[in-house]
Design an enzyme around this catalytic site. Structure first.
Site, PDB file in Angstrom:
ATOM      1  N   ASP A   9       0.961  -1.250  -0.034  1.00 57.64           N
ATOM      2  CA  ASP A   9      -0.052  -0.073  -0.188  1.00 57.64           C
ATOM      3  C   ASP A   9       0.767   1.375   0.139  1.00 57.64           C
ATOM      4  O   ASP A   9       0.721   1.963   0.734  1.00 57.64           O
ATOM      5  CB  ASP A   9      -0.831  -0.128   1.161  1.00 57.64           C
ATOM      6  CG  ASP A   9      -2.160   1.043   1.238  1.00 57.64           C
ATOM      7  OD1 ASP A   9      -2.235   1.766   0.149  1.00 57.64           O
ATOM      8  OD2 ASP A   9      -2.786   1.409   2.326  1.00 57.64           O
ATOM      9  N   HIS A  67      -2.382   0.637  11.990  1.00 59.44           N
ATOM     10  CA  HIS A  67      -2.057  -1.018  11.628  1.00 59.44           C
ATOM     11  C   HIS A  67      -0.702  -1.292  11.397  1.00 59.44           C
ATOM     12  O   HIS A  67      -0.090  -0.358  11.420  1.00 59.44           O
ATOM     13  CB  HIS A  67      -2.993  -1.557  10.402  1.00 59.44           C
ATOM     14  CG  HIS A  67      -2.817  -0.317   9.182  1.00 59.44           C
ATOM     15  ND1 HIS A  67      -3.942   0.506   9.117  1.00 59.44           N
ATOM     16  CD2 HIS A  67      -2.161  -0.139   8.244  1.00 59.44           C
ATOM     17  CE1 HIS A  67      -3.728   1.290   8.135  1.00 59.44           C
ATOM     18  NE2 HIS A  67      -2.675   1.075   7.402  1.00 59.44           N
ATOM     19  N   ARG A 127       2.300  12.722  10.721  1.00 62.63           N
ATOM     20  CA  ARG A 127       0.752  12.732  10.179  1.00 62.63           C
ATOM     21  C   ARG A 127       0.241  11.259  10.794  1.00 62.63           C
ATOM     22  O   ARG A 127       0.833  10.096  10.412  1.00 62.63           O
ATOM     23  CB  ARG A 127       1.140  12.403   8.488  1.00 62.63           C
ATOM     24  CG  ARG A 127      -0.370  11.948   8.041  1.00 62.63           C
ATOM     25  CD  ARG A 127       0.087  11.971   6.364  1.00 62.63           C
ATOM     26  NE  ARG A 127      -1.326  11.735   5.586  1.00 62.63           N
ATOM     27  CZ  ARG A 127      -1.713  10.482   5.388  1.00 62.63           C
ATOM     28  NH1 ARG A 127      -1.182   9.474   5.933  1.00 62.63           N
ATOM     29  NH2 ARG A 127      -2.628  10.141   4.624  1.00 62.63           N
ATOM     30  N   ASP A 157      -1.803   8.265  10.387  1.00 59.44           N
ATOM     31  CA  ASP A 157      -2.243   7.981   9.401  1.00 59.44           C
ATOM     32  C   ASP A 157      -3.629   7.090   9.861  1.00 59.44           C
ATOM     33  O   ASP A 157      -3.730   6.407  11.022  1.00 59.44           O
ATOM     34  CB  ASP A 157      -1.710   6.607   8.655  1.00 59.44           C
ATOM     35  CG  ASP A 157      -2.309   6.202   7.528  1.00 59.44           C
ATOM     36  OD1 ASP A 157      -2.678   6.966   6.462  1.00 59.44           O
ATOM     37  OD2 ASP A 157      -2.346   4.866   7.482  1.00 59.44           O
ATOM     38  N   GLU A 201      -5.195  12.471   9.982  1.00 54.73           N
ATOM     39  CA  GLU A 201      -5.758  12.225   8.432  1.00 54.73           C
ATOM     40  C   GLU A 201      -7.045  11.467   8.933  1.00 54.73           C
ATOM     41  O   GLU A 201      -7.160  10.461   8.968  1.00 54.73           O
ATOM     42  CB  GLU A 201      -4.829  11.027   7.985  1.00 54.73           C
ATOM     43  CG  GLU A 201      -5.286  10.926   6.523  1.00 54.73           C
ATOM     44  CD  GLU A 201      -5.437   9.709   6.041  1.00 54.73           C
ATOM     45  OE1 GLU A 201      -5.944   9.595   4.990  1.00 54.73           O
ATOM     46  OE2 GLU A 201      -5.146   8.561   6.700  1.00 54.73           O
ATOM     47  N   HIS A 257      -1.913  11.742  -2.721  1.00 54.69           N
ATOM     48  CA  HIS A 257      -1.737  10.535  -3.102  1.00 54.69           C
ATOM     49  C   HIS A 257      -2.832   9.669  -3.291  1.00 54.69           C
ATOM     50  O   HIS A 257      -2.552   8.738  -3.553  1.00 54.69           O
ATOM     51  CB  HIS A 257      -0.509  10.011  -2.567  1.00 54.69           C
ATOM     52  CG  HIS A 257      -0.803   9.496  -0.984  1.00 54.69           C
ATOM     53  ND1 HIS A 257      -1.061  10.627  -0.001  1.00 54.69           N
ATOM     54  CD2 HIS A 257      -1.101   8.269  -0.291  1.00 54.69           C
ATOM     55  CE1 HIS A 257      -1.552  10.064   1.112  1.00 54.69           C
ATOM     56  NE2 HIS A 257      -1.460   8.697   0.715  1.00 54.69           N
ATOM     57  N   ARG A 312      -4.919   4.286  -7.737  1.00 53.61           N
ATOM     58  CA  ARG A 312      -4.343   5.253  -7.163  1.00 53.61           C
ATOM     59  C   ARG A 312      -2.944   5.563  -7.791  1.00 53.61           C
ATOM     60  O   ARG A 312      -2.539   6.688  -7.734  1.00 53.61           O
ATOM     61  CB  ARG A 312      -4.259   5.159  -5.564  1.00 53.61           C
ATOM     62  CG  ARG A 312      -5.680   5.336  -5.094  1.00 53.61           C
ATOM     63  CD  ARG A 312      -5.584   5.090  -3.789  1.00 53.61           C
ATOM     64  NE  ARG A 312      -5.244   4.063  -3.223  1.00 53.61           N
ATOM     65  CZ  ARG A 312      -4.612   3.785  -1.693  1.00 53.61           C
ATOM     66  NH1 ARG A 312      -4.957   4.582  -0.933  1.00 53.61           N
ATOM     67  NH2 ARG A 312      -4.647   2.507  -1.683  1.00 53.61           N
TER      68      ARG A 312
END
Ligand code: GLC
Length: 618
Positions: free
Chosen positions: A124, A167, A270, A272, A314, A387, A501
């Site tokens: 990812d 995670h 950040r 996530d 985020e 992104h 993406r």
């Protein structure tokens, strides 16, 4: 300065006195039932105290400077730049070599996307972390991170890093230990042992990747006990295992990760997927009160160990919920700056794209009103692209369903009259598919398009308008890599199967960037115009991020506008149509803050897709 320096210890005592009670109260509320809570709390206090004493002297001095100018990240000379390390510059030393390019553009805040050791294969884009304490070997050595922080600081830039706190990778040592039967680490994750339990949770959960990774749980036989079955919670991809923050050991582990990275020189974390941290049956498991307490506790603890460091949430949630990630006063329930210092203004970003597609400024105006409750000491991250995909359903409480489907089709180029060159992505339970694509492609710039061609000029005007409006909103604007030279989509042939993406994650085109001063090219024309805006912005006091933008009433249809207050108030006006519109402003006089010339407030022309910044006097 060393750890035994008396003033270091005095400072620490003062910060403990000020922030520990907040942290302790939150931790007691979260983990009140944990066995030996007192010992555990003492351990947390020791951990942050030690991190404070270990903080390198240069970073402690940086903290001290930040504390005397706490609005540093709201100032109009701040500009962020976000990129994948490999796509932008290959490696971390490569990024260091490009700092001059970024400084030239006016960048003061560097956000390389995940760069910590990731699991091999699918990961990812690095959001499946295998080790929070080492750098991904492909991108550099672990020491290169502190070196980048130091070089960025020397170049007048702060460093933002993703902490993928919701995670870990299935490959992380904790997950591996869990898989090999260690009960201590099994309890780091959410493991369910029956299909019924899975179904009960699923009934109230949304889905992030309904097409590429449906559901929120993944069967994991290695976690089964006594010949039974086991599913692990995986909100995102099956190889991203959600951590169990109801376990205090998980809180402590992630705190140690934050402290470690802060002492490497990271200025902004950040966080996530912030809303997902806490789970409770019968809920959406997004933005639960305990999630906020976890983040507030991290903030209080970082204020002890690394007081200059900021948290960025985020939280891609409904506009009415996002403000809560800045914090709340416990007693009054009113907004207070005690959680994230920064949060993404996903709503405005999405509403601006919608405005360009439809010519309708109303949703953007309505959002400005709804988001104005932000604490004045906190700031939005404002942006045109990032992104991730543009999620139209983020506007579902403002815009009817069918309209969101239409805008999604528009950006996929599937509506008559659409200029856009994007692609549709995912859709949850009948929701509108989201959109992938680089900004330049979404505004219709074709590769090889040159200024002077009507389509190219219109596309460049739309791109500039999006940036001009974004740079004028209240917040810290973050440019997405390549947008400064109007970089278009990645070649379709380079995309991995099933993950659309990557369409907007192309390699940086350094040949294109080398021609950035040549106005005969699309890249050059755009770069010149953007740099001019960035330069002008830095000198405009109204664009300081503390006070919110106020929507302007009474504008003609197809015109978006808002006011920024300050010693020299400024209006940002944007024509969302392809025809010139002339408007009249309720002001005695005005001045174009970019062209630096007087204007006639009674008859101000806005060219096709043009945005203007007008300083006004009453
Ligand atoms: C965040 C990232 C996204 C990633 C997800 C899971 O939303 O921005 O790219 O897929 O988290 O980590």
């Amino acid at each position: 300065m060393t750890s035994s320096h008396p003033s270091r210890a005095t400072d620490l005592r003062a910060r403990l006195e000020r922030h520990w009670p907040t942290a302790e109260a939150l931790l007691r509320r979260l983990y009140g039932d944990a066995p030996a809570l007192g010992d555990w709390l003492a351990g947390v206090r020791d951990t942050v105290s030690q991190a404070a004493l270990d903080r390198p002297a240069a970073l402690a001095e940086r903290d001290a400077r930040r504390l005397v100018e706490p609005d540093w990240f709201q100032r109009p000379d701040q500009l962020g730049y976000c990129f994948y390390v490999d796509r932008f510059a290959g490696t971390l030393p490569g990024v260091q070599r490009r700092l001059g390019y970024l400084a030239d553009l006016g960048v003061t805040y560097l956000h390389p996307l995940p760069l910590l050791a990731m699991q091999p294969g699918d990961n990812d884009g690095g959001f499946a972390v295998a080790d929070y304490r080492s750098v991904e070997p492909r991108l550099g050595r672990t020491e290169d991170l502190a070196a980048l922080a130091e070089a960025a600081h020397a170049a007048g830039m702060s460093l933002c890093l993703d902490v993928v706190c919701n995670h870990t990778a299935r490959d992380h040592a904790w997950a591996r230990a869990a898989r090999s039967g260690d009960p201590h680490y099994r309890a780091y994750y959410h493991v369910l042992d029956s299909a019924d339990a899975v179904a009960t949770y699923e009934a109230t959960l949304g889905q992030v990747f309904p097409k590429t990774a449906p559901g929120n749980f993944t069967p994991e036989p290695s976690l089964a006990r006594d010949g039974g079955q086991a599913w692990v919670w995986t909100t995102f991809y099956p190889y991203q295992w959600d951590l169990n923050y109801a376990n205090p050991a998980v809180f402590q582990e992630m705190l140690e990760v934050l402290l470690h990275l802060a002492n490497q020189g990271v200025d902004i974390f950040r966080l996530d997927s912030t809303p997902f941290l806490w789970k409770a049956p019968g809920t959406s498991c997004r933005g639960l009160p305990q999630t906020h307490w976890v983040v507030r506790a991290w903030r209080a603890l970082l204020a002890i160990a690394a007081p200059g460091v900021l948290l960025k949430g985020e939280a891609i949630v409904d506009p009415d919920d996002v403000v809560s990630f800045f914090g709340r006063d416990e007693a009054s329930g009113l907004p207070a700056a005690n959680e994230c210092h920064l949060a993404y203004n996903n709503g405005m970003m999405t509403a601006l794209w919608l405005a360009q597609a439809t010519g309708d400024a109303d949703p953007a105006h309505a959002l400005l009103d709804r988001l104005a409750g932000r604490p004045r000491q906190a700031a939005w991250i404002t942006y045109v692209r990032c992104h991730d995909d543009i999620i139209w359903d983020a506007l579902a409480t403002l815009i009817p369903h069918e309209a969101l489907h239409r805008v999604s089709a528009f950006y996929a180029g599937a509506l008559p009259g659409s200029y856009a060159l994007g692609a549709a992505f995912q859709a949850d339970g009948g929701g509108a598919p989201s959109t992938n694509g680089m900004a330049a492609s979404l505004v219709g710039l074709r590769p090889g398009g040159r200024p002077g061609e009507p389509d190219t000029d219109a596309a460049l005007a739309r791109l500039l308008q999006l940036y001009q409006v974004t740079l004028a909103l209240d917040g810290l604007p973050v440019l997405y890599m390549g947008d400064e030279v109007a970089l278009t989509n990645a070649p379709l042939s380079s995309l991995p199967a099933g993950e659309g993406r990557w369409l907007h994650r192309p390699d940086m085109d350094w040949d294109r960037a080398a021609g950035r001063d040549d106005d005969a090219t699309a890249a050059g024309a755009f770069h010149t115009a953007l740099r001019r805006l960035i330069k002008a912005r830095a000198g405009l006091p109204a664009l300081h991020g503390a006070e919110p933008a106020q929507p302007l009433a009474g504008l003609p249809a197809g015109v978006l506008g808002f006011r920024r207050t300050g010693s020299r108030p400024l209006l940002c006006l944007a024509n969302l149509t392809g025809q010139t519109v002339t408007i009249s402003l309720p002001a005695a006089s005005g001045r174009d803050a970019v062209a630096e010339g007087p204007i006639d407030p009674a008859a101000l022309p806005l060219g096709p897709w043009q945005a203007r910044w007008i300083e006004v006097s009453a």
